[in-house]
Design an enzyme around this catalytic site. Structure first.
Site, mmCIF file in Angstrom:
data_model
loop_
_atom_site.group_PDB
_atom_site.id
_atom_site.type_symbol
_atom_site.label_atom_id
_atom_site.label_comp_id
_atom_site.label_asym_id
_atom_site.label_seq_id
_atom_site.Cartn_x
_atom_site.Cartn_y
_atom_site.Cartn_z
ATOM 1 N N ARG A 1 4.345 -25.522 0.189
ATOM 2 C CA ARG A 1 5.049 -24.966 1.342
ATOM 3 C C ARG A 1 5.488 -26.056 2.329
ATOM 4 N NH1 ARG A 1 6.230 -20.682 0.077
ATOM 5 N NH2 ARG A 1 4.395 -19.356 0.314
ATOM 6 N N GLU B 1 8.777 -23.680 6.624
ATOM 7 C CA GLU B 1 8.421 -22.311 6.227
ATOM 8 C C GLU B 1 6.939 -22.044 6.518
ATOM 9 O OE1 GLU B 1 9.907 -18.654 4.051
ATOM 10 O OE2 GLU B 1 10.899 -20.341 4.983
ATOM 11 N N HIS C 1 9.284 -15.884 4.794
ATOM 12 C CA HIS C 1 8.239 -15.732 5.816
ATOM 13 C C HIS C 1 8.873 -15.675 7.201
ATOM 14 C CE1 HIS C 1 6.332 -17.536 2.310
ATOM 15 N NE2 HIS C 1 5.197 -17.002 2.718
ATOM 16 N N LYS D 1 8.638 -11.656 -2.573
ATOM 17 C CA LYS D 1 7.572 -11.779 -1.575
ATOM 18 C C LYS D 1 8.178 -11.836 -0.177
ATOM 19 C CE LYS D 1 3.872 -14.550 0.380
ATOM 20 N NZ LYS D 1 3.236 -15.863 0.527
ATOM 21 N N SER E 1 -15.756 -3.594 15.963
ATOM 22 C CA SER E 1 -16.338 -2.310 15.583
ATOM 23 C C SER E 1 -17.006 -2.358 14.210
ATOM 24 C CB SER E 1 -15.263 -1.222 15.573
ATOM 25 O OG SER E 1 -15.804 -0.018 15.049
ATOM 26 N N ASN F 1 -12.500 11.382 21.061
ATOM 27 C CA ASN F 1 -12.890 10.164 20.343
ATOM 28 C C ASN F 1 -12.780 10.367 18.833
ATOM 29 O OD1 ASN F 1 -15.175 11.787 19.900
ATOM 30 N ND2 ASN F 1 -16.501 9.998 19.730
ATOM 31 N N GLY G 1 -12.771 7.415 28.963
ATOM 32 C CA GLY G 1 -13.110 8.551 28.111
ATOM 33 C C GLY G 1 -14.602 8.718 27.890
ATOM 34 N N ASN H 1 -17.272 3.178 39.548
ATOM 35 C CA ASN H 1 -16.140 2.553 38.854
ATOM 36 C C ASN H 1 -15.530 1.479 39.737
ATOM 37 O OD1 ASN H 1 -14.420 2.636 36.453
ATOM 38 N ND2 ASN H 1 -12.796 3.208 37.871
ATOM 39 N N THR I 1 -12.453 1.013 40.345
ATOM 40 C CA THR I 1 -11.483 1.701 41.199
ATOM 41 C C THR I 1 -12.123 2.989 41.706
ATOM 42 O OG1 THR I 1 -9.817 0.908 39.654
ATOM 43 C CG2 THR I 1 -9.081 2.480 41.304
ATOM 44 N N ARG J 1 -10.440 6.445 40.958
ATOM 45 C CA ARG J 1 -10.622 6.930 39.581
ATOM 46 C C ARG J 1 -11.999 7.598 39.456
ATOM 47 N NH1 ARG J 1 -9.097 8.720 35.310
ATOM 48 N NH2 ARG J 1 -9.253 7.707 33.303
ATOM 49 N N GLN K 1 -22.552 9.962 17.386
ATOM 50 C CA GLN K 1 -21.176 10.473 17.366
ATOM 51 C C GLN K 1 -20.575 10.363 15.968
ATOM 52 O OE1 GLN K 1 -18.241 8.355 17.062
ATOM 53 N NE2 GLN K 1 -19.449 6.494 16.930
#
Length: 526
Positions: free
Chosen positions: A82, A86, A141, A168, A266, A336, A388, A408, A410, A413, A503
């Site tokens: 390469r 590119e 690419h 590709k 996660s 959720n 949430g 919070n 704020t 809120r 959950q």
């Protein structure tokens, strides 16, 4: 995104392999000896072929080195040289580069990769001679964006017209919805019998690399080690094979995922994919880095995209995308978990956040003692965060008879949620001096203290002595600074793992229609 995957007639292979899509390990090393060592590692890792990146070699004797690499490679080969223009490492003259690729072809390479910008010159240099064994991949690419569907179609046609055996294209995801256009061109090419490698680079493009067997891609790239990538966003071979069960993905595999920003931390894909595998459920669960949740659901509207977990910061906006919402989620004002009904494609949203967390907090307070009512009844329950998860815990605590305070950054809120659930509002900056009584409960629902910012905490250690129990929704790390200091202050603690598992039980059951394998979930998380 309506993808008609029933048209993608992937041939079933014997044994456990459900698709013919290959896993290619890119090999980047300074010396030929290092390359030879990496080839053995690729073989052991389960790769189908290796991409030999000649542009990474610090010294290179074309005939000797290519002969050596082909002779000793235990897997089929793909030679790539390469140039810088590119996205590669090679800065020399073009004739020498193309001569090396031609030599690789003549010496027995299984594939070579030639850039679209260089293919005419390459074709002229070989004078029509191509060994039958060697497949020529012609590549393009784009490190800036993902073009429109029309432009992608034109690009594929242009690559085909150049005499490519395999097309590709690699583009860059500015938004996760960019991937849908690459899926569409993959399906279209596959149905027409055109072998195509189609990848979208970057974290937002991850699913293009994982799901290519579903849509008919020729191969995907998987790295030998985490972080050692030849292009942004490549997963490891280990993750492809063991986390995502790449060999078992087919046209009828349902797609699930965790929607968030950030999302790579996660552990949900590990949890759900292991559980799917344990019962032979034909689904795959992936990280989905989403910027605009409305745009995401509008784009991926097919019933192939069957269910989603939703995390920070999209839980409230996701509710607005639902066709139907569970009454509890409606009261909380956030979802959720979203499930797409297979009959009509409608999105159903619910909220399982409070279930696991509140039960774990109650168990922590209860200990070995017996309560005729919830141990939260009458307690002052301080929730940090007004998103949430904060709403969900405030709602759950109120339902159990607790007196709720929302803190919070704020204040306005916090006031909104306090008014909704019937509680008190507080600015986060006032939390350190807020202690109207002892024996309070504290629940952090923000991302404060999450990796990599593990030294952050939402409240001073001194203030924690007024709390009987402290809960933290963050579970990476398991023991956050907040929980560590709470222990030192004499409080009981409940980790985010408890909320995560709790959950997840209900979400798994909604996704699959099967009872949650609770022991397996606990074993995986442990």
């Amino acid at each position: 995104m309506e993808l008609v995957t029933s048209e993608v007639g992937l041939k079933m292979e014997s044994g456990t392999r459900r698709n013919p899509t290959l896993i290619c390990a890119p090999l980047m090393a300074d010396t030929v000896d290092q390359m030879l060592s990496l080839m053995q590692k690729a073989k052991l890792s389960g790769a189908d072929l290796v991409e030999i990146r000649l542009d990474w070699l610090k010294s290179f004797n074309p005939r000797t080195d290519i002969t050596n690499l082909i002779k000793h490679c235990p897997l089929p080969t793909l030679f790539t040289y390469r140039p810088i223009w590119e996205g590669g490492q090679y800065a020399g003259d073009e004739k020498s580069r193309l001569d090396a690729l031609r030599l690789a072809m003549e010496l027995g390479a299984d594939h070579i990769d030639v850039e679209l910008k260089a293919i005419d010159e390459f074709n002229d240099s070989v004078h029509g001679y191509r060994p039958a064994k060697c497949k020529v991949i012609v590549s393009s690419h784009n490190y800036h964006n993902t073009p429109s569907s029309e432009d992608l179609g034109n690009l594929v046609a242009c690559i085909q017209a150049s005499g490519a055996d395999i097309v590709k294209i690699a583009t860059t995801a500015l938004d996760i919805t960019d991937v849908s256009r690459v899926f569409q061109i993959t399906v279209h090419s596959h149905v027409r019998g055109v072998p195509i490698i189609a990848m979208v680079m970057g974290e937002r493009g991850l699913m293009s690399r994982v799901l290519c067997p579903k849509f008919g891609g020729y191969l995907t790239f998987g790295t030998l080690d985490s972080g050692k990538v030849s292009a942004p966003g490549q997963p490891t071979i280990e993750d492809l094979l063991n986390l995502y069960s790449f060999r078992q993905l087919g046209p009828d595999t349902k797609i699930y995922g965790i929607i968030g920003k950030p999302v790579s931390h996660s552990k949900s894909p590990k949890l759900y994919n292991e559980a799917f595998k344990s019962v032979g459920f034909n689904g795959v669960y992936i990280h989905l880095l989403v910027d605009d949740v409305g745009k995401f659901f509008e784009t991926y509207s097919s019933t192939d995209f069957a269910g989603f977990s939703c995390t920070i910061p999209h839980k409230e906006d996701a509710l607005k995308c639902c066709d139907e919402v569970d009454p509890v989620a409606k009261s909380i004002g956030a979802v959720n978990c979203l499930v797409r009904r297979p009959t009509d494609g409608k999105l159903f949203g619910c909220n399982t956040d409070h279930v696991g967390a509140i039960t774990a907090i109650e168990d922590g307070l209860r200990g070995s003692r017996h309560f005729s009512e919830s141990p939260l009844a009458g307690k002052l329950f301080v929730v940090i965060g007004a998103g949430g998860a904060g709403k969900a815990l405030a709602y759950g605590a109120k339902e159990k008879g607790a007196r709720v305070v929302i803190a919070n950054r704020t204040y306005e809120r916090a006031r909104e949620i306090a008014d909704t659930v019937g509680g008190q509002a507080l600015s986060l900056s006032d939390l350190d001096t807020f202690h109207p009584e002892n024996g309070m409960i504290l629940a952090n629902t923000t991302s404060i203290g999450m990796q990599p910012k593990v030294n952050e905490t939402p409240i001073s250690k001194e203030a924690l002595k007024h709390y009987a129990l402290v809960f933290d929704a963050v579970y990476t790390p398991k023991i956050t600074r907040l929980l560590g200091e709470a222990l030192e202050a004499g409080a009981k603690i409940v980790t985010g793992i408890e909320m995560f598992i709790g959950q997840a039980y209900e979400q798994y059951e909604r996704f699959t229609g099967l009872p949650a394998p609770k022991e397996l979930f606990r074993k995986i998380v442990a």
